[in-house]
Design a protein around this motif. Structure first.
Motif, PDB file in Angstrom:
ATOM      1  N   GLN A 146     -36.482  10.922   1.497  1.00 15.85           N
ATOM      2  CA  GLN A 146     -35.636  10.777   2.679  1.00 15.85           C
ATOM      3  C   GLN A 146     -36.229  11.558   3.845  1.00 15.85           C
ATOM      4  O   GLN A 146     -36.165  11.120   5.002  1.00 15.85           O
ATOM      5  CB  GLN A 146     -34.205  11.253   2.387  1.00 15.85           C
ATOM      6  N   ALA A 147     -36.832  12.706   3.554  1.00 17.27           N
ATOM      7  CA  ALA A 147     -37.458  13.506   4.614  1.00 17.27           C
ATOM      8  C   ALA A 147     -38.596  12.726   5.274  1.00 17.27           C
ATOM      9  O   ALA A 147     -38.776  12.792   6.493  1.00 17.27           O
ATOM     10  CB  ALA A 147     -37.973  14.823   4.041  1.00 17.27           C
ATOM     11  N   GLN A 148     -39.367  11.976   4.489  1.00 17.06           N
ATOM     12  CA  GLN A 148     -40.439  11.158   5.063  1.00 17.06           C
ATOM     13  C   GLN A 148     -39.871  10.055   5.947  1.00 17.06           C
ATOM     14  O   GLN A 148     -40.384   9.796   7.039  1.00 17.06           O
ATOM     15  CB  GLN A 148     -41.298  10.562   3.949  1.00 17.06           C
ATOM     16  N   ILE A 149     -38.791   9.422   5.480  1.00 19.63           N
ATOM     17  CA  ILE A 149     -38.155   8.371   6.282  1.00 19.63           C
ATOM     18  C   ILE A 149     -37.624   8.957   7.584  1.00 19.63           C
ATOM     19  O   ILE A 149     -37.803   8.388   8.667  1.00 19.63           O
ATOM     20  CB  ILE A 149     -37.040   7.670   5.479  1.00 19.63           C
ATOM     21  N   ASP A 150     -36.985  10.130   7.503  1.00 18.72           N
ATOM     22  CA  ASP A 150     -36.466  10.789   8.706  1.00 18.72           C
ATOM     23  C   ASP A 150     -37.590  11.104   9.692  1.00 18.72           C
ATOM     24  O   ASP A 150     -37.418  10.958  10.900  1.00 18.72           O
ATOM     25  CB  ASP A 150     -35.714  12.075   8.343  1.00 18.72           C
ATOM     26  N   THR A 151     -38.732  11.529   9.174  1.00 14.17           N
ATOM     27  CA  THR A 151     -39.884  11.830  10.039  1.00 14.17           C
ATOM     28  C   THR A 151     -40.354  10.569  10.756  1.00 14.17           C
ATOM     29  O   THR A 151     -40.667  10.597  11.955  1.00 14.17           O
ATOM     30  CB  THR A 151     -41.032  12.445   9.214  1.00 14.17           C
ATOM     31  N   LEU A 152     -40.411   9.453  10.044  1.00 16.29           N
ATOM     32  CA  LEU A 152     -40.814   8.188  10.661  1.00 16.29           C
ATOM     33  C   LEU A 152     -39.839   7.787  11.774  1.00 16.29           C
ATOM     34  O   LEU A 152     -40.252   7.336  12.847  1.00 16.29           O
ATOM     35  CB  LEU A 152     -40.883   7.090   9.602  1.00 16.29           C
ATOM     36  N   LEU A 153     -38.554   7.955  11.524  1.00 22.87           N
ATOM     37  CA  LEU A 153     -37.545   7.594  12.521  1.00 22.87           C
ATOM     38  C   LEU A 153     -37.573   8.543  13.718  1.00 22.87           C
ATOM     39  O   LEU A 153     -37.384   8.119  14.869  1.00 22.87           O
ATOM     40  CB  LEU A 153     -36.158   7.567  11.884  1.00 22.87           C
ATOM     41  N   ARG A 154     -37.844   9.806  13.466  1.00 25.88           N
ATOM     42  CA  ARG A 154     -37.985  10.773  14.563  1.00 25.88           C
ATOM     43  C   ARG A 154     -39.169  10.390  15.449  1.00 25.88           C
ATOM     44  O   ARG A 154     -39.090  10.437  16.676  1.00 25.88           O
ATOM     45  CB  ARG A 154     -38.155  12.177  13.990  1.00 25.88           C
ATOM     46  N   ALA A 155     -40.278   9.989  14.800  1.00 25.22           N
ATOM     47  CA  ALA A 155     -41.456   9.536  15.563  1.00 25.22           C
ATOM     48  C   ALA A 155     -41.114   8.299  16.392  1.00 25.22           C
ATOM     49  O   ALA A 155     -41.496   8.189  17.561  1.00 25.22           O
ATOM     50  CB  ALA A 155     -42.613   9.240  14.612  1.00 25.22           C
ATOM     51  N   ALA A 156     -40.371   7.369  15.792  1.00 25.65           N
ATOM     52  CA  ALA A 156     -39.990   6.145  16.511  1.00 25.65           C
ATOM     53  C   ALA A 156     -39.226   6.480  17.779  1.00 25.65           C
ATOM     54  O   ALA A 156     -39.502   5.948  18.861  1.00 25.65           O
ATOM     55  CB  ALA A 156     -39.145   5.251  15.603  1.00 25.65           C
ATOM     56  N   MET A 157     -38.254   7.375  17.653  1.00 28.65           N
ATOM     57  CA  MET A 157     -37.381   7.675  18.787  1.00 28.65           C
ATOM     58  C   MET A 157     -38.004   8.625  19.798  1.00 28.65           C
ATOM     59  O   MET A 157     -37.401   8.925  20.831  1.00 28.65           O
ATOM     60  CB  MET A 157     -36.044   8.195  18.278  1.00 28.65           C
ATOM     61  N   ALA A 158     -39.244   9.064  19.535  1.00 23.45           N
ATOM     62  CA  ALA A 158     -39.989   9.842  20.529  1.00 23.45           C
ATOM     63  C   ALA A 158     -40.726   8.927  21.502  1.00 23.45           C
ATOM     64  O   ALA A 158     -41.350   9.391  22.449  1.00 23.45           O
ATOM     65  CB  ALA A 158     -40.985  10.771  19.825  1.00 23.45           C
ATOM     66  N   ALA A 159     -40.649   7.617  21.294  1.00 22.05           N
ATOM     67  CA  ALA A 159     -41.355   6.651  22.144  1.00 22.05           C
ATOM     68  C   ALA A 159     -40.756   6.635  23.555  1.00 22.05           C
ATOM     69  O   ALA A 159     -39.581   6.945  23.746  1.00 22.05           O
ATOM     70  CB  ALA A 159     -41.262   5.254  21.524  1.00 22.05           C
ATOM     71  N   PRO A 160     -41.574   6.255  24.524  1.00 17.12           N
ATOM     72  CA  PRO A 160     -41.029   6.091  25.883  1.00 17.12           C
ATOM     73  C   PRO A 160     -40.165   4.840  25.960  1.00 17.12           C
ATOM     74  O   PRO A 160     -40.326   3.919  25.159  1.00 17.12           O
ATOM     75  CB  PRO A 160     -42.295   5.926  26.736  1.00 17.12           C
TER      76      PRO A 160
END
Length: 197
Positions: free
Chosen positions: A49-63
Motif C-alpha cells: 500500500q505504501a508503494q501505491i500511495d507513493t505512486l499516487l503522490r507522484a501523480a498528484m504532484a503533476a502540474p
C-alpha cells in the motif's frame, strides 16, 4: 551495440549540458527519464500500500492548468476486477499478472469551465507520466494503455461504476516486471524546429 553506444553518448551529452547544484540528483532524474520502458508482463507479485500511495503522490504532484487538479484515480487491486479489465480491454495488459492497475481520470466537476475544459486531458496526462516515472524509479514496471478519446472510456466507466463526469483517460497496469524491454533512444533531431517550421 551501436544503439547502446549512441544512447550512452546522448545521456552523457545531456548530463554535461546542465549546471545543477546537485549532480547526483540530476543524474538520477535524467537516468530515470531516459531508461523508462513500457513493461507489459508482470510476475504477479503484490506491491505494498505504501508503494501505491507513493505512486499516487507522484501523480498528484503533476502540474495542472490554473492548478485546478481535475483528476481522480481508481486503484484496482482485486484479482477478479483486474481479470475483468483484461477481458474487456485486451490491450490493457491487465491479464498479464500486474499487482494493480491505476486508472487516471478527468473529473469534469473540477475542470476549467468553457473553452478550457479539455485541458483536463493535459493535466491527467502529466499525472500519468509521473506515475510511470515513479514506478520505474521504484523498480516496478508499468505501461500506459489508452481509453479516451475512443469509446473504450465509456466501457470503463460502466465496468468501474463511474459517474458521467469522471472520464477515464487510460489504464496503467503496474507490478514487478517479468521482462526487461530494450531501452530505446527516441531522440531525433528531425523532430526539432527552432523559432519556426
Amino acid at each position: 551495440m551501436k544503439k547502446l553506444i549512441l544512447f550512452v553518448a546522448s545521456v552523457a551529452m545531456l548530463l554535461s549540458c546542465t549546471n545543477s547544484k546537485n549532480p547526483t540528483v540530476m543524474d538520477s532524474v535524467f537516468n530515470n527519464i531516459l531508461t523508462r520502458v513500457s513493461v507489459r508482463d508482470f510476475t504477479g507479485d503484490k506491491i505494498s500500500q505504501a508503494q501505491i500511495d507513493t505512486l499516487l503522490r507522484a501523480a498528484m504532484a503533476a502540474p495542472s492548468a490554473m492548478n485546478h487538479q481535475p483528476w481522480a484515480f481508481i486503484v484496482v487491486t482485486e484479482d477478479s476486477l483486474l481479470a475483468q479489465l483484461g477481458e474487456t480491454f485486451p490491450y490493457s495488459r491487465c491479464a498479464n499478472h500486474p499487482a494493480c492497475a491505476i486508472i487516471p481520470c478527468g473529473d469534469l466537476s473540477k475542470a476549467i469551465e468553457g473553452d478550457g475544459q479539455a485541458f483536463w486531458i493535459n493535466d491527467v496526462s502529466a499525472a500519468t507520466q509521473n506515475i510511470l516515472l515513479a514506478a520505474h524509479a521504484m523498480g516496478l514496471g508499468a505501461v500506459w494503455t489508452g481509453l479516451h478519446p475512443t469509446n473504450r472510456y465509456m466501457q470503463a466507466q460502466q465496468l468501474l461504476g463511474l459517474p458521467e463526469h469522471i472520464i477515464p483517460l487510460c489504464i496503467i497496469p503496474i507490478g514487478v516486471p517479468n521482462e526487461q524491454p530494450e531501452i530505446k533512444d527516441k531522440y531525433n533531431t528531425d523532430n526539432i524546429h527552432y523559432n519556426q517550421w
